[in-house]
Design a protein around this motif. Structure first.
Motif, mmCIF file in Angstrom:
data_model
loop_
_atom_site.group_PDB
_atom_site.id
_atom_site.type_symbol
_atom_site.label_atom_id
_atom_site.label_comp_id
_atom_site.label_asym_id
_atom_site.label_seq_id
_atom_site.Cartn_x
_atom_site.Cartn_y
_atom_site.Cartn_z
ATOM 1 N N GLY A 1 27.639 49.037 52.240
ATOM 2 C CA GLY A 1 28.761 48.180 52.596
ATOM 3 C C GLY A 1 29.940 48.472 51.705
ATOM 4 O O GLY A 1 29.944 49.442 50.941
ATOM 5 N N LEU A 2 30.927 47.620 51.810
ATOM 6 C CA LEU A 2 32.169 47.803 51.072
ATOM 7 C C LEU A 2 32.399 46.624 50.145
ATOM 8 O O LEU A 2 32.065 45.486 50.482
ATOM 9 N N ALA A 3 32.985 46.910 49.011
ATOM 10 C CA ALA A 3 33.360 45.858 48.077
ATOM 11 C C ALA A 3 34.636 46.281 47.374
ATOM 12 O O ALA A 3 34.857 47.465 47.122
ATOM 13 N N ILE A 4 35.451 45.306 47.072
ATOM 14 C CA ILE A 4 36.654 45.603 46.302
ATOM 15 C C ILE A 4 36.250 45.739 44.842
ATOM 16 O O ILE A 4 35.341 45.057 44.376
ATOM 17 N N THR A 5 36.884 46.628 44.138
ATOM 18 C CA THR A 5 36.621 46.809 42.708
ATOM 19 C C THR A 5 37.558 45.906 41.909
ATOM 20 O O THR A 5 38.502 45.320 42.464
ATOM 21 N N ASP A 6 37.305 45.816 40.609
ATOM 22 C CA ASP A 6 38.218 45.053 39.754
ATOM 23 C C ASP A 6 39.617 45.658 39.815
ATOM 24 O O ASP A 6 40.615 44.937 39.870
ATOM 25 N N LEU A 7 39.676 47.001 39.829
ATOM 26 C CA LEU A 7 40.973 47.676 39.949
ATOM 27 C C LEU A 7 41.663 47.262 41.252
ATOM 28 O O LEU A 7 42.856 46.959 41.263
ATOM 29 N N GLY A 8 40.924 47.242 42.341
ATOM 30 C CA GLY A 8 41.499 46.868 43.636
ATOM 31 C C GLY A 8 42.016 45.432 43.655
ATOM 32 O O GLY A 8 43.078 45.146 44.189
ATOM 33 N N ARG A 9 41.255 44.525 43.065
ATOM 34 C CA ARG A 9 41.652 43.106 43.049
ATOM 35 C C ARG A 9 42.906 42.877 42.207
ATOM 36 O O ARG A 9 43.749 42.064 42.543
ATOM 37 N N GLU A 10 43.029 43.616 41.097
ATOM 38 C CA GLU A 10 44.164 43.421 40.191
ATOM 39 C C GLU A 10 45.287 44.428 40.410
ATOM 40 O O GLU A 10 46.287 44.407 39.685
ATOM 41 N N ALA A 11 45.138 45.290 41.402
ATOM 42 C CA ALA A 11 46.151 46.329 41.656
ATOM 43 C C ALA A 11 47.480 45.717 42.075
ATOM 44 O O ALA A 11 47.524 44.750 42.837
ATOM 45 N N GLN A 12 48.542 46.325 41.571
ATOM 46 C CA GLN A 12 49.877 45.928 42.009
ATOM 47 C C GLN A 12 50.088 46.463 43.414
ATOM 48 O O GLN A 12 49.717 47.605 43.727
ATOM 49 N N ILE A 13 50.699 45.656 44.249
ATOM 50 C CA ILE A 13 50.916 46.043 45.645
ATOM 51 C C ILE A 13 51.812 47.269 45.731
ATOM 52 O O ILE A 13 51.603 48.147 46.561
ATOM 53 N N GLY A 14 52.791 47.379 44.857
ATOM 54 C CA GLY A 14 53.661 48.554 44.849
ATOM 55 C C GLY A 14 52.889 49.831 44.565
ATOM 56 O O GLY A 14 53.109 50.853 45.213
ATOM 57 N N GLU B 1 55.529 43.316 41.581
ATOM 58 C CA GLU B 1 55.496 41.967 41.018
ATOM 59 C C GLU B 1 54.293 41.180 41.521
ATOM 60 O O GLU B 1 54.027 40.080 41.042
ATOM 61 N N HIS B 2 53.560 41.727 42.493
ATOM 62 C CA HIS B 2 52.436 41.014 43.103
ATOM 63 C C HIS B 2 51.174 41.860 43.032
ATOM 64 O O HIS B 2 51.230 43.082 43.189
ATOM 65 N N THR B 3 50.042 41.196 42.812
ATOM 66 C CA THR B 3 48.749 41.883 42.856
ATOM 67 C C THR B 3 48.020 41.443 44.114
ATOM 68 O O THR B 3 48.404 40.469 44.773
ATOM 69 N N VAL B 4 46.939 42.145 44.428
ATOM 70 C CA VAL B 4 46.109 41.756 45.567
ATOM 71 C C VAL B 4 45.608 40.329 45.356
ATOM 72 O O VAL B 4 45.638 39.506 46.273
#
Length: 167
Positions: free
Chosen positions: A68-81, A127-130
């Motif tokens: 399956g798929l899971a978001i990583t810590d990097l993905g959750r805290e990634a900046q949208i830009g 300015e925004h994270t996931v």
């Protein structure tokens, strides 16, 4: 500024995965097919985007029965830009050097202005994270997504041709 469909799908995928598992009934990991159905996007598109997100380290993908798929810590805290920049890839807003190069390219001020605008666009998204984007009410909507209902059969559907009429 317009993002490609690839980037749009990528941002929606990380947002959906960021809230996956937040309900007690969410015990099984999401699959690429689940995401395609919920986001109403072709499976092949989702598969390509998930592959790229995994390369970036934003998503963890595991194959097999327990996969399956899971978001990583990097993905959750990634900046949208950062996500958008990376998914979009290198390139300018306009292609001045294409098959028919722009005749203004040697003295053009537009190209620089557009490049600055593109940087400002991505910088404002930074300015925004996931995690910021999936706070309620968005998180609740993401959790309520369900696949669209199947299209009703039409009279022209292959299985409906020349069927006897019962009264």
């Amino acid at each position: 500024m317009q993002l490609t469909r690839f980037t749009d799908i990528g941002l929606r995928i990380v947002m959906r995965l960021a809230v996956a598992g937040e309900q007690p009934s969410d015990t099984t990991p999401m699959t690429t097919k689940d995401l395609a159905r919920e986001l109403a996007v072709p499976y092949t598109h989702v598969a390509k985007v998930v592959g790229r997100l995994a390369e970036m380290g934003a998503v963890h993908s595991r194959r097999g029965r327990a996969g399956g798929l899971a978001i990583t810590d990097l993905g959750r805290e990634a900046q949208i830009g950062w996500l958008a920049r990376t998914l979009e890839g290198p390139g300018e807003v306009v292609d001045c050097e294409g098959s028919q190069p722009c005749p203004l390219r040697s003295a053009c001020r537009l190209r620089g202005a557009l490049a600055r605008a593109q940087r400002a666009f991505f910088d404002s998204l930074d300015e925004h994270t996931v995690a910021d984007l999936v706070r309620d009410p968005t998180g609740a909507v993401l959790l309520s997504l369900s696949p669209p209902p199947p299209a009703p059969p039409t009279d022209d559907a292959p299985g409906n041709r020349h069927l006897p009429q019962h009264r």
